[in-house]
Design a protein around this motif. Sequence first.
Motif, mmCIF file in Angstrom:
data_model
loop_
_atom_site.group_PDB
_atom_site.id
_atom_site.type_symbol
_atom_site.label_atom_id
_atom_site.label_comp_id
_atom_site.label_asym_id
_atom_site.label_seq_id
_atom_site.Cartn_x
_atom_site.Cartn_y
_atom_site.Cartn_z
ATOM 1 N N LEU A 40 0.534 -1.815 -0.091
ATOM 2 C CA LEU A 40 -0.027 -0.246 -0.400
ATOM 3 C C LEU A 40 0.747 1.195 -0.245
ATOM 4 N N GLN A 41 1.875 1.418 0.976
ATOM 5 C CA GLN A 41 3.048 2.733 0.874
ATOM 6 C C GLN A 41 3.452 2.373 -0.715
ATOM 7 N N HIS A 42 3.971 1.379 -1.079
ATOM 8 C CA HIS A 42 4.514 2.207 -2.576
ATOM 9 C C HIS A 42 3.429 1.937 -3.908
ATOM 10 N N CYS A 43 2.091 1.584 -3.739
ATOM 11 C CA CYS A 43 0.985 2.677 -4.792
ATOM 12 C C CYS A 43 0.300 3.304 -4.027
ATOM 13 N N ALA A 44 0.983 4.505 -3.151
ATOM 14 C CA ALA A 44 0.575 5.514 -2.407
ATOM 15 C C ALA A 44 1.442 6.977 -2.796
ATOM 16 N N SER A 45 3.158 5.976 -2.989
ATOM 17 C CA SER A 45 4.413 7.201 -3.277
ATOM 18 C C SER A 45 4.125 6.616 -4.549
ATOM 19 N N GLY A 46 3.400 6.519 -5.678
ATOM 20 C CA GLY A 46 3.811 5.891 -7.697
ATOM 21 C C GLY A 46 3.503 6.764 -7.871
ATOM 22 N N LEU A 47 2.648 8.059 -7.554
ATOM 23 C CA LEU A 47 2.042 9.063 -8.349
ATOM 24 C C LEU A 47 3.294 9.264 -10.222
#
Length: 430
Positions: A383-390
């Motif tokens: 989730l952290q990787h997804c949330a910071s992957g803009l």
Amino acid sequence: MGRWICCLRSRVADALMLLLVLPLSCNPSTAATASPSAPHIKPSYSFGRTFLGLDKCNACIGTSICKKFFKEEIRFDTWLSSRLKLPPSYLLSYSGNYTDDAKSWRLVDITRLTSKYRHDQADKRICTSLLKTKTCSLERALRRTHRFQKWLRAKRLTPDLVQGLSSPMLRCPSQRLLDRIVRRYAEVPDAGSIYMDHLTDRDKLRLLYTLSVNSHPILLQIFPDVEGWPFPRYLGSCGRLVVSASTRPLRDFYGAAPEVAADLALQLLAVLRSMGTNDLNYFFYFTHVDAGTFGVFSNGHLFIRDASMLGIIDKEEGSQLTDGQQEYKDIFSCLTVDCQSAFVSCNSIREKHSLVMVCQELLPKLLKGKFLQPVQEKIDSFLQHCASGLADDQGVNEAVAKLAELLKPLRSCDSRFAYRYPDCKYSDKY
């Protein structure tokens, strides 16, 4: 002796009077005449045009379901009571019951396009800016505008007619999308043509007003659930109220069991995937998400509950508005938003825009602390990787794929998930 005789006579007289009264009171016809019973009055809603917003038409959504309200086939309660009372008019949404036969009832959501306060402020703005008065006929004021005069002359809904409207759905409009709006507009009886010949002046004003304030009911009409789109069914409108199939907001499931949370998270990822890749080549993206954006039906199926913040880009035709046209402003641009608000450019929307927002705002609340280690730690990491992957679409794709792979075996297959049960007992597909 005389005193005793006097008392005896008094008692005998009382007894005789009682004998005379008793037959009268036992006679049904006499009793009914003496004490008439109150007639039975069927309880009903004391509907006013103001509560429904009919007094504002044709600055309203439509009237397709008004008969249901007045026939009490739509009731503003989650239980069927004989004491029918209207809820407060300031609420944004209501839970109600709907019937077609007065025997079987189903839950529905009854919602306003925006809050009553915002509606009132917009109405005042129309009067003060267009007619320089505090109150006015909204229809008369809006009919005088340059935009609506163009609508009256138009044979087809074209991008220049919706330029500058605040709805995310119309920020990057294509002719194909606008044709779909006219062809499937459900507030008129004879829709089906891409040309607006079947729309009266009244219909055009209602459509323009709805698109200007909140495009949610239009999205439900042009992308119906019966064709597989993840929206609740549109049942109709009355004044400024919209009626659709009922769902519980996702926030109600933040405390759900781990297997339920895993199932909803997987559905949420699948909905976003379908919004980016579908047979019609429309790319849907969210400009905002919160705990009320998504909802869950009684069978466990997750849908988009509030489509007001949903934008659409046509991957076949692209946007047919120039930047100058996007920045055009008039009274219809400012009915529910600040006229000074800046709009996001169509070219700046990234493919994983909505996924990143959901990973930031919704999935952590749904999945937080639900599972044992080391599973929970892996979920939090993805989730952290997804949330910071803009800025990294590939990184978002990989994180979401791994998250889905991890969540799938954490679901269960039982009657709580009626939308895929019992099929899930016989196929891994479900």
